[in-house]
Scaffold this motif. Structure first.
Motif, PDB file in Angstrom:
ATOM      1  N   TRP A  37      -2.027   3.589   5.561  1.00  0.00           N
ATOM      2  CA  TRP A  37      -1.581   4.971   5.785  1.00  0.00           C
ATOM      3  C   TRP A  37      -0.056   5.083   5.739  1.00  0.00           C
ATOM      4  O   TRP A  37       0.478   6.130   5.401  1.00  0.00           O
ATOM      5  CB  TRP A  37      -2.107   5.488   7.128  1.00  0.00           C
ATOM      6  N   ASP A  38       0.652   4.005   6.122  1.00  0.00           N
ATOM      7  CA  ASP A  38       2.122   4.040   6.042  1.00  0.00           C
ATOM      8  C   ASP A  38       2.611   3.919   4.597  1.00  0.00           C
ATOM      9  O   ASP A  38       3.752   4.254   4.301  1.00  0.00           O
ATOM     10  CB  ASP A  38       2.733   2.884   6.854  1.00  0.00           C
ATOM     11  N   SER A  39       1.759   3.412   3.711  1.00  0.00           N
ATOM     12  CA  SER A  39       2.152   3.223   2.305  1.00  0.00           C
ATOM     13  C   SER A  39       2.033   4.553   1.560  1.00  0.00           C
ATOM     14  O   SER A  39       1.511   5.526   2.098  1.00  0.00           O
ATOM     15  CB  SER A  39       1.236   2.175   1.656  1.00  0.00           C
ATOM     16  N   PRO A  40       2.513   4.595   0.302  1.00  0.00           N
ATOM     17  CA  PRO A  40       2.360   5.841  -0.483  1.00  0.00           C
ATOM     18  C   PRO A  40       0.907   6.303  -0.562  1.00  0.00           C
ATOM     19  O   PRO A  40       0.644   7.502  -0.684  1.00  0.00           O
ATOM     20  CB  PRO A  40       2.891   5.436  -1.861  1.00  0.00           C
ATOM     21  N   ALA A  41      -0.046   5.376  -0.459  1.00  0.00           N
ATOM     22  CA  ALA A  41      -1.461   5.761  -0.505  1.00  0.00           C
ATOM     23  C   ALA A  41      -1.837   6.701   0.637  1.00  0.00           C
ATOM     24  O   ALA A  41      -2.819   7.432   0.561  1.00  0.00           O
ATOM     25  CB  ALA A  41      -2.347   4.510  -0.461  1.00  0.00           C
TER      26      ALA A  41
END
Lengths: 198, 198
Positions: B98-102
């Motif tokens: 969730w912290d990633s661009p995804a």
């Protein structure tokens, strides 16, 4: 010339103007920093009229959120009794309110908060100032830990509301309250009174 | 006469027709009960074309949900290692994605699920069949307890996503992953392997 302050008390337009101004102020400045005076000025009315219509600033916030339950009336029951039972009592009270007809307002609020940054801010202010602060203030919690404890409690309770009432995933969606209290009460208890990461 | 099955592979319209039919079938009948054959028929294409475009039914579901991460690729890392660490590993993996661009796709999915009953059903099916079933199947959990354990895990993880990424309540919104793992990992661990109310 028609002055807005000249409207008679109870005028629905005046009420709505005040509520609109309150929502804007609470979302933009936060509950604590938004003065009744400023809200009255934005609505074009006398501050006394705000108090006349809505009573306290807390009551104004409840009306602005269209919130059917007053945490100030409900929470004493949660906070009464032993400190080790506060997690279970908070879950039981939360589920009781959401299972009641009042719950539909909660679902509407969640829906709005998710699609609208402004309502999300209001919801954040509401949870923090109207619910968590009252719970934690009275439980002899280290003030420095209060924000983390409060937002952890919020993760579990907002998630419970999402899964039970919005996504409606079984068996949580139709579990009896006792099951939820037994399963989730200890989580809330740990977030409120347990050891936290530093 | 133009037959829809006559479109060349890779035709964006055909792809979209299949994805529309898949979303409808998964929401209406559930993931397990919706056959590829029926999805292909609803889209007016040959079942072989569905497999050609999307591979497995799991992959078709990921594409239909516009889901940027394949739980089948991520979860082995969560399930590897000791059973007592699965709660912390699940939180760390969840926050990492969730912290990633995804993560923006996840927020979009939550927003849609809250305002749309159809997406809520898809999300429920997705969490159940693509995430929780994989985690719990491999952890030697009593199958009778699996639905309750799974939906309890969902309450905490969906709530974490709501508070960190949608409502953005501090300090959970900007806490470092280690703090969240330490605070919320034990909750997930208890829901997965701890004692449950009967």
């Amino acid at each position: 010339m028609t002055r807005r302050t000249g409207r008679r008390p109870g005028n629905p337009d005046t009420r709505e103007s005040i509520l609109d101004a309150a929502r804007a102020a609470f979302a933009e400045r936060g509950f604590d920093a938004a003065p009744i005076r400023g809200i009255a000025a934005a609505a074009g009315v006398d501050p006394a009229l705000v108090h006349h219509y809505f009573g306290s600033k807390d009551q104004l916030f409840l009306a602005a959120m269209n919130f059917p339950v007053d945490p100030g009336a409900v929470l004493p029951g949660v906070l009464a009794g032993d400190r080790d039972g506060v997690g279970e009592r908070l879950v039981r009270t939360f589920v009781g309110i959401w299972d009641s007809p009042a719950g539909s307002a909660g679902v509407a609020l969640l829906r709005s908060a998710v699609s609208n940054e402004w309502t999300a801010r209001l919801l954040r202010e509401f949870i923090t100032t109207q619910v968590l602060r009252r719970v934690l203030d009275q439980l002899d919690v280290d003030p420095a830990e209060l924000p983390l404890r409060g937002s952890l409690v919020a993760t579990q309770l907002v998630g419970l509301a999402m899964i039970r009432y919005v996504v409606r995933m079984e068996p949580v969606a139709s579990a009896d309250p006792d099951t939820l209290v037994a399963a989730i009460g200890p989580t809330i208890q740990r977030y409120v009174t347990g050891e936290l990461p530093t």
